[in-house]
Design a protein around this motif. Structure first.
Motif, PDB file in Angstrom:
ATOM      1  N   ASN A   1      35.134-105.812 129.849  1.00 17.03           N
ATOM      2  CA  ASN A   1      34.638-104.633 130.545  1.00 17.03           C
ATOM      3  C   ASN A   1      33.213-104.319 130.095  1.00 17.03           C
ATOM      4  O   ASN A   1      32.966-104.073 128.916  1.00 17.03           O
ATOM      5  CB  ASN A   1      35.556-103.437 130.264  1.00 17.03           C
ATOM      6  CG  ASN A   1      35.172-102.246 131.098  1.00 17.03           C
ATOM      7  OD1 ASN A   1      34.132-101.628 130.857  1.00 17.03           O
ATOM      8  ND2 ASN A   1      35.982-101.925 132.092  1.00 17.03           N
ATOM      9  N   PHE A   2      32.278-104.333 131.038  1.00 21.69           N
ATOM     10  CA  PHE A   2      30.869-104.168 130.691  1.00 21.69           C
ATOM     11  C   PHE A   2      30.605-102.868 129.939  1.00 21.69           C
ATOM     12  O   PHE A   2      29.911-102.845 128.920  1.00 21.69           O
ATOM     13  CB  PHE A   2      30.004-104.219 131.960  1.00 21.69           C
ATOM     14  CG  PHE A   2      28.574-103.844 131.714  1.00 21.69           C
ATOM     15  CD1 PHE A   2      27.724-104.714 131.053  1.00 21.69           C
ATOM     16  CD2 PHE A   2      28.068-102.613 132.120  1.00 21.69           C
ATOM     17  CE1 PHE A   2      26.409-104.366 130.792  1.00 21.69           C
ATOM     18  CE2 PHE A   2      26.753-102.264 131.869  1.00 21.69           C
ATOM     19  CZ  PHE A   2      25.927-103.137 131.209  1.00 21.69           C
ATOM     20  N   TRP A   3      31.192-101.768 130.426  1.00 20.84           N
ATOM     21  CA  TRP A   3      30.889-100.459 129.820  1.00 20.84           C
ATOM     22  C   TRP A   3      31.418-100.392 128.398  1.00 20.84           C
ATOM     23  O   TRP A   3      30.755 -99.877 127.492  1.00 20.84           O
ATOM     24  CB  TRP A   3      31.488 -99.333 130.675  1.00 20.84           C
ATOM     25  CG  TRP A   3      31.092 -99.490 132.111  1.00 20.84           C
ATOM     26  CD1 TRP A   3      31.869 -99.927 133.134  1.00 20.84           C
ATOM     27  CD2 TRP A   3      29.789 -99.282 132.657  1.00 20.84           C
ATOM     28  NE1 TRP A   3      31.131 -99.988 134.293  1.00 20.84           N
ATOM     29  CE2 TRP A   3      29.865 -99.591 134.030  1.00 20.84           C
ATOM     30  CE3 TRP A   3      28.563 -98.860 132.134  1.00 20.84           C
ATOM     31  CZ2 TRP A   3      28.751 -99.508 134.879  1.00 20.84           C
ATOM     32  CZ3 TRP A   3      27.466 -98.765 132.977  1.00 20.84           C
ATOM     33  CH2 TRP A   3      27.571 -99.082 134.329  1.00 20.84           C
ATOM     34  N   ILE A   4      32.619-100.913 128.205  1.00 23.39           N
ATOM     35  CA  ILE A   4      33.197-100.934 126.856  1.00 23.39           C
ATOM     36  C   ILE A   4      32.328-101.803 125.935  1.00 23.39           C
ATOM     37  O   ILE A   4      32.060-101.453 124.780  1.00 23.39           O
ATOM     38  CB  ILE A   4      34.645-101.476 126.912  1.00 23.39           C
ATOM     39  CG1 ILE A   4      35.517-100.567 127.770  1.00 23.39           C
ATOM     40  CG2 ILE A   4      35.211-101.638 125.508  1.00 23.39           C
ATOM     41  CD1 ILE A   4      35.804 -99.217 127.186  1.00 23.39           C
ATOM     42  N   ASP A   5      31.856-102.930 126.466  1.00 19.67           N
ATOM     43  CA  ASP A   5      31.020-103.822 125.645  1.00 19.67           C
ATOM     44  C   ASP A   5      29.747-103.117 125.186  1.00 19.67           C
ATOM     45  O   ASP A   5      29.339-103.229 124.032  1.00 19.67           O
ATOM     46  CB  ASP A   5      30.645-105.089 126.444  1.00 19.67           C
ATOM     47  CG  ASP A   5      31.801-106.083 126.504  1.00 19.67           C
ATOM     48  OD1 ASP A   5      32.761-105.906 125.728  1.00 19.67           O
ATOM     49  OD2 ASP A   5      31.738-107.026 127.309  1.00 19.67           O
ATOM     50  N   VAL A   6      29.107-102.389 126.110  1.00 16.47           N
ATOM     51  CA  VAL A   6      27.867-101.696 125.755  1.00 16.47           C
ATOM     52  C   VAL A   6      28.151-100.613 124.710  1.00 16.47           C
ATOM     53  O   VAL A   6      27.436-100.483 123.709  1.00 16.47           O
ATOM     54  CB  VAL A   6      27.199-101.088 127.013  1.00 16.47           C
ATOM     55  CG1 VAL A   6      26.077-100.130 126.619  1.00 16.47           C
ATOM     56  CG2 VAL A   6      26.658-102.196 127.901  1.00 16.47           C
ATOM     57  N   ILE A   7      29.228 -99.851 124.940  1.00 14.80           N
ATOM     58  CA  ILE A   7      29.569 -98.778 123.999  1.00 14.80           C
ATOM     59  C   ILE A   7      29.843 -99.360 122.617  1.00 14.80           C
ATOM     60  O   ILE A   7      29.369 -98.849 121.596  1.00 14.80           O
ATOM     61  CB  ILE A   7      30.790 -97.983 124.518  1.00 14.80           C
ATOM     62  CG1 ILE A   7      30.398 -97.182 125.765  1.00 14.80           C
ATOM     63  CG2 ILE A   7      31.348 -97.060 123.436  1.00 14.80           C
ATOM     64  CD1 ILE A   7      31.578 -96.608 126.531  1.00 14.80           C
ATOM     65  N   ARG A   8      30.588-100.463 122.577  1.00 12.15           N
ATOM     66  CA  ARG A   8      30.907-101.081 121.279  1.00 12.15           C
ATOM     67  C   ARG A   8      29.656-101.626 120.598  1.00 12.15           C
ATOM     68  O   ARG A   8      29.482-101.477 119.383  1.00 12.15           O
ATOM     69  CB  ARG A   8      31.929-102.209 121.469  1.00 12.15           C
ATOM     70  CG  ARG A   8      33.323-101.677 121.713  1.00 12.15           C
ATOM     71  CD  ARG A   8      34.322-102.792 121.939  1.00 12.15           C
ATOM     72  NE  ARG A   8      35.665-102.241 122.129  1.00 12.15           N
ATOM     73  CZ  ARG A   8      36.667-102.921 122.657  1.00 12.15           C
ATOM     74  NH1 ARG A   8      36.496-104.184 123.046  1.00 12.15           N
ATOM     75  NH2 ARG A   8      37.858-102.362 122.792  1.00 12.15           N
ATOM     76  N   ALA A   9      28.777-102.274 121.367  1.00  4.75           N
ATOM     77  CA  ALA A   9      27.561-102.839 120.749  1.00  4.75           C
ATOM     78  C   ALA A   9      26.729-101.736 120.108  1.00  4.75           C
ATOM     79  O   ALA A   9      26.166-101.907 119.028  1.00  4.75           O
ATOM     80  CB  ALA A   9      26.740-103.599 121.798  1.00  4.75           C
ATOM     81  N   VAL A  10      26.670-100.578 120.770  1.00  5.11           N
ATOM     82  CA  VAL A  10      25.887 -99.471 120.206  1.00  5.11           C
ATOM     83  C   VAL A  10      26.590 -98.872 118.989  1.00  5.11           C
ATOM     84  O   VAL A  10      26.001 -98.726 117.918  1.00  5.11           O
ATOM     85  CB  VAL A  10      25.636 -98.374 121.271  1.00  5.11           C
ATOM     86  CG1 VAL A  10      25.030 -97.141 120.616  1.00  5.11           C
ATOM     87  CG2 VAL A  10      24.723 -98.895 122.370  1.00  5.11           C
ATOM     88  N   LEU A  11      27.878 -98.537 119.159  1.00  3.22           N
ATOM     89  CA  LEU A  11      28.581 -97.778 118.111  1.00  3.22           C
ATOM     90  C   LEU A  11      28.828 -98.587 116.849  1.00  3.22           C
ATOM     91  O   LEU A  11      28.728 -98.073 115.746  1.00  3.22           O
ATOM     92  CB  LEU A  11      29.920 -97.285 118.649  1.00  3.22           C
ATOM     93  CG  LEU A  11      29.907 -96.025 119.495  1.00  3.22           C
ATOM     94  CD1 LEU A  11      31.340 -95.647 119.861  1.00  3.22           C
ATOM     95  CD2 LEU A  11      29.238 -94.882 118.757  1.00  3.22           C
ATOM     96  N   TYR A  12      29.193 -99.857 117.011  1.00  2.00           N
ATOM     97  CA  TYR A  12      29.609-100.640 115.841  1.00  2.00           C
ATOM     98  C   TYR A  12      28.470-101.455 115.251  1.00  2.00           C
ATOM     99  O   TYR A  12      28.494-101.794 114.078  1.00  2.00           O
ATOM    100  CB  TYR A  12      30.758-101.581 116.208  1.00  2.00           C
ATOM    101  CG  TYR A  12      32.032-100.851 116.527  1.00  2.00           C
ATOM    102  CD1 TYR A  12      32.836-100.368 115.506  1.00  2.00           C
ATOM    103  CD2 TYR A  12      32.409-100.620 117.844  1.00  2.00           C
ATOM    104  CE1 TYR A  12      33.996 -99.676 115.786  1.00  2.00           C
ATOM    105  CE2 TYR A  12      33.569 -99.932 118.142  1.00  2.00           C
ATOM    106  CZ  TYR A  12      34.367 -99.459 117.119  1.00  2.00           C
ATOM    107  OH  TYR A  12      35.506 -98.765 117.396  1.00  2.00           O
ATOM    108  N   VAL A  13      27.488-101.832 116.071  1.00  4.39           N
ATOM    109  CA  VAL A  13      26.457-102.750 115.571  1.00  4.39           C
ATOM    110  C   VAL A  13      25.115-102.030 115.414  1.00  4.39           C
ATOM    111  O   VAL A  13      24.564-101.940 114.322  1.00  4.39           O
ATOM    112  CB  VAL A  13      26.301-103.968 116.519  1.00  4.39           C
ATOM    113  CG1 VAL A  13      25.296-104.950 115.932  1.00  4.39           C
ATOM    114  CG2 VAL A  13      27.651-104.645 116.744  1.00  4.39           C
ATOM    115  N   LEU A  14      24.582-101.508 116.522  1.00  7.70           N
ATOM    116  CA  LEU A  14      23.191-101.034 116.495  1.00  7.70           C
ATOM    117  C   LEU A  14      23.041 -99.719 115.722  1.00  7.70           C
ATOM    118  O   LEU A  14      22.141 -99.579 114.893  1.00  7.70           O
ATOM    119  CB  LEU A  14      22.678-100.873 117.928  1.00  7.70           C
ATOM    120  CG  LEU A  14      22.602-102.184 118.722  1.00  7.70           C
ATOM    121  CD1 LEU A  14      22.372-101.912 120.201  1.00  7.70           C
ATOM    122  CD2 LEU A  14      21.489-103.070 118.179  1.00  7.70           C
ATOM    123  N   LEU A  15      23.932 -98.749 116.012  1.00  9.16           N
ATOM    124  CA  LEU A  15      23.745 -97.420 115.418  1.00  9.16           C
ATOM    125  C   LEU A  15      23.901 -97.407 113.894  1.00  9.16           C
ATOM    126  O   LEU A  15      23.037 -96.853 113.193  1.00  9.16           O
ATOM    127  CB  LEU A  15      24.685 -96.410 116.094  1.00  9.16           C
ATOM    128  CG  LEU A  15      24.501 -94.946 115.680  1.00  9.16           C
ATOM    129  CD1 LEU A  15      23.063 -94.490 115.881  1.00  9.16           C
ATOM    130  CD2 LEU A  15      25.453 -94.041 116.467  1.00  9.16           C
TER     131      LEU A  15
END
Lengths: 208, 592
Positions: free
Chosen positions: B172-186
């Motif tokens: 799921n694209f939206w879940i992927d974006v949310i996860r990339a931000v919350l777990y990796v980038l932020l």
């Protein structure tokens, strides 16, 4: 691809951008700012060197110096048109030179700078001039010079200020920072701090 | 080889080794985060993730086909760009604008919005001189999170497609974006930002500071700065400005997310953005961290770690050659700087080599290393002036960008391009040994080949087209900022940087004019969306193919022989598309 799928995707994108704007555009910088204000108030506010109520500059921003009583920094390409103060007075700011080090124009500037530096340092004779005294830095406002460039100027500063070379060197040592773990980055001398100490404005380097 | 060059090469090798050592465990964490596996981090961030997902209206089990996934990626890019465009236009009436900057003109705002939404971060104007705190933090920084998250999401979609047993969706694209931000980038950005403040990067909403100059200067009638006692001086300047703002938070994410757009025009050459050797080391490492981590993620995701190790070896080998050439050129300096021995460029009590455009706290070697990292990783930040590099180093920078995000590349997009090149290489190698081409057990047909070829060729094509427009339209060539080979080099660099979604620039180029703003803005969009479209479509096609059992004598796509072939294909494609243009520009300068 139906319009409904696209419409739904745009709506989801709008919702995601809205949350991101709030969380990453507002909360994140505020959180960093709150910790910064508490733990590192001087650094978070621009590392401003202040003495007797006068703000003399940021420890992270160089200034142009050409007086005989001062240590000189990297050559600057200054601008007085971008920023104005509260009363409309021009404020100085800097940029890089953006010249190719293989260009004729660059060769000419180096030659002129070498001539000017040598003319002001007759005690140095024809000794080679340290490269950072004749090259513009990447930002245009490098706050530092190398120990070699500082040592090159000791004779001239000593003569112009009446301080002994040992005194001048002691000031330079106080304003010198070492490389990380001895190897990462470079040893460097903060020029504004040296000059504020030479002028007797500062007695010690702030926050170090 | 001089001692200084040797020491700098050793330091570079140590940093790269350290990065690989960190990327290995980090890749395990990133895969777990993106795949929704249980972890410590999920215990903490899980509620946040579910909250964001609910607001957006996305569910992790709603796995998408390639068309829906791609529509999502394009929609998020377009909406993000539109919001940023609106903020930049309207910044004059928005809050957090202590310097009272007016809104940007439409062409500049379009260019910047396209630039930050495509992870390019080309900056037509210097941030500290034209952008409000609101535009920087709420506008640019948000895209600095979302654009790498989109790249990471697309890379994971591609990996899931390659791994799929023949039925799966791409996630799921939206879940992927949310996860990339919350777990990796932020989390990484928070740590980086706090270290930045501690070391001396401003983080405040106070207006710019005004300080007393120790030595006033004069201004002549044209506004040029002259000595205070010069007869041409018509006015004295007694004060200077110190730009402040929420810098640390922005610098951290611009370094981590392969963004590169600085708070200040001087980027990380400014001691405000990059105050110490420690911040320089961390920021330099951050450029390459996610691109390298995603390569190891690839091995884990497709269930064959050798694939990840092979790609890592290829990337490190190309990186090593680039670092060696660039460092050797910078330590050798130029005859123009040496000035017949009048200038000392040795390494006693100073940094050896070409210090033009470099900072004293950083020195020649670490600026050369950063210049290679930033152009290899489609990053675009700089800790010195790219224009101050020797011509040979500029060739290295141009080649790294021109190869098309292969040597690391942007977060996610780099891995996707690399996979495109792998498929092209599989095809060529299979033809050589007379086998039907297959990769990871899946047959590669004409449709897959078309997508892979468009993906690897698109950046080069848009770069050359944009360079041609800039060179041929007189109104555009006016921005070249130089004559002859130097002017052409400046234009070529701008076009290559925009097409590769890099964003670094030769400072001589006058970027903020309608023609370059529009041409480069369009180029950035094409250079981003075409390869992303190909990657997602390729993922969709691969996802429905059932892997077959490995055949005896089938081509191994993970051995040293294949790695050599892959490098050859990358260099050949790059050379064929770029050499003529390079010969007219930087090579002509280097041999002049």
């Amino acid at each position: 691809m139906s319009g409904r799928v696209i419409g739904k995707a745009l709506a989801r994108a709008a919702a995601l951008v809205a949350i991101a704007t709030l969380a990453l555009g507002v909360l994140y910088p505020f959180a960093v700012g709150a910790v910064g204000r508490m733990a590192f108030p001087w650094q978070a506010q621009g590392s401003i060197i202040e003495a007797d109520g006068v703000k003399y500059g940021s420890a992270q921003v160089g200034q142009p110096f050409s007086d005989d009583t001062h240590m000189w920094g990297r050559p600057t390409v200054a601008d007085a048109t971008l920023f104005q103060g509260a009363d409309g007075q021009p404020l100085l700011w800097y940029g890089p030179d953006n010249l190719s080090p293989a260009s004729q124009q660059f060769a000419q500037r180096v030659e002129e700078r070498v001539a000017a530096v040598r003319a002001a340092h007759p005690d140095r004779g024809n000794a080679p001039v340290p490269s950072d005294l004749v090259t513009v830095s990447g930002s245009g406002f490098d706050p530092h010079i190398s120990p070699a460039a500082a040592e090159y100027q000791v004779g001239r500063i000593s003569q112009a200020t009446g301080r002994s070379p040992q005194e001048v060197r002691a000031i330079i040592r106080q304003c010198t920072e070492k490389p990380l773990l001895g190897v990462i980055g470079q040893e460097r001398v903060n020029v504004l701090e040296v000059n504020l100490m030479l002028d007797g404005v500062l007695e010690a380097v702030p926050n170090r | 080889m001089s001692d200084e060059l040797g020491a700098a090469l050793f330091e570079a090798a140590a940093l790269i080794a350290l990065l690989v050592a960190v990327a290995l465990p980090l890749s395990s964490y990133v895969v777990a985060a993106m795949e929704g596996a249980p972890s410590m981090a999920r215990k903490v961030m899980g509620p946040l993730e579910r909250g964001c997902a609910r607001i957006v209206g996305a569910r992790p089990d709603d796995s998408m086909g390639w068309k829906r996934y791609l529509v999502g990626a394009v929609a998020l890019t377009v909406v993000g760009m539109a919001v940023l465009f609106a903020i930049l236009i309207a910044q004059g009436v928005l809050p957090a604008n202590p310097e009272s900057f007016p809104g940007l003109p439409a062409d500049t705002a379009f260019n910047m919005a396209a630039s930050f939404a495509t992870n390019t971060d080309w900056q037509a104007v210097a941030g500290e001189a034209r952008l409000s705190y609101f535009s920087q933090a709420v506008g640019l920084a948000v895209q600095n999170f979302l654009s790498p998250a989109i790249g990471i999401a697309v890379a994971f979609a591609l990996m899931r497609g390659l791994r799929s047993a023949g039925a799966g969706g791409l996630g799921n694209f939206w879940i992927d974006v949310i996860r990339a931000v919350l777990y990796v980038l932020l989390p990484l950005a928070l740590v980086g930002a706090l270290i930045g403040v501690a070391q001396g990067t401003p983080q405040t909403l106070q207006p710019y500071e005004t300080v007393q100059l120790l030595e006033p200067v004069g201004v002549d009638a044209e506004g040029n700065v002259v000595e205070a006692d010069s007869p041409e001086a018509v006015q004295q300047v007694t004060q200077a400005v110190v730009p402040l703002g929420p810098q640390a938070s922005q610098v951290a994410i611009k370094q981590l997310g392969t963004n590169g757009g600085g708070f200040n025009g001087a980027n990380s050459a400014s001691a405000l953005e990059n105050p110490t050797p420690l911040t320089n080391l961390l920021q330099c490492g951050a450029i390459m961290l996610l691109p390298l981590t995603l390569i190891f993620c690839f091995g884990r995701m497709v269930g064959d770690r050798r694939q990840g190790r092979m790609l890592m070896a290829v990337v490190i080998a190309m990186l090593a050659v680039a670092v060696a050439v660039c460092m050797a050129a910078e330590y050798a300096a130029t005859p123009q700087l040496l000035d017949d021995g009048a200038v000392y460029v040795g390494g006693v009590e100073q940094s050896a080599g070409n210090m033009e455009g470099k900072e004293c706290r950083i020195g020649t070697g670490e600026t050369a290393l950063w210049s290679v990292f930033t152009t290899a990783a489609a990053h675009g930040s700089s800790n010195g002036s790219m224009a101050g590099l020797t011509p040979l180093s500029q060739v290295v920078a141009l080649v790294l960008m021109g190869l098309g995000e292969v040597v690391g590349g942007g977060a996610g997009t780099g891995l996707s391009s690399l996979v495109g090149f792998v498929i092209l290489t599989v095809f060529i190698a299979s033809l050589m040994v007379g086998r039907a081409p297959e990769y990871l057990g899946k047959k590669i047909g004409p449709a897959e080949m078309r997508l892979a070829v468009i993906m690897v060729m698109a950046p080069a094509l848009v770069m050359l087209a944009a360079a041609a427009v800039l060179a041929l339209v007189p109104a555009a060539s006016a921005s070249a900022g130089g004559d002859g080979a130097q002017g052409f080099t400046n234009m070529l660099y701008a076009a290559v940087s925009a097409g590769a979604n890099n964003g670094s620039a030769l400072g001589g180029f006058e970027a903020d004019a309608p023609w370059p703003n529009l041409v480069l803005g369009l180029e950035m969009l094409l250079g981003r969306l075409v390869p992303i479209g190909c990657a997602v479509a390729l993922a969709g096609r691969m996802a429905v193919l059932k892997p077959s059992a490995a055949q005896v004598g089938a081509l191994s796509a993970s051995g040293p022989l294949f790695a050599v072939l892959l490098v050859a294909v990358v260099l050949l494609v790059g050379a064929l598309s770029l050499v003529p243009a390079l010969a007219l520009g930087p090579i002509a300068l280097a041999t002049a």
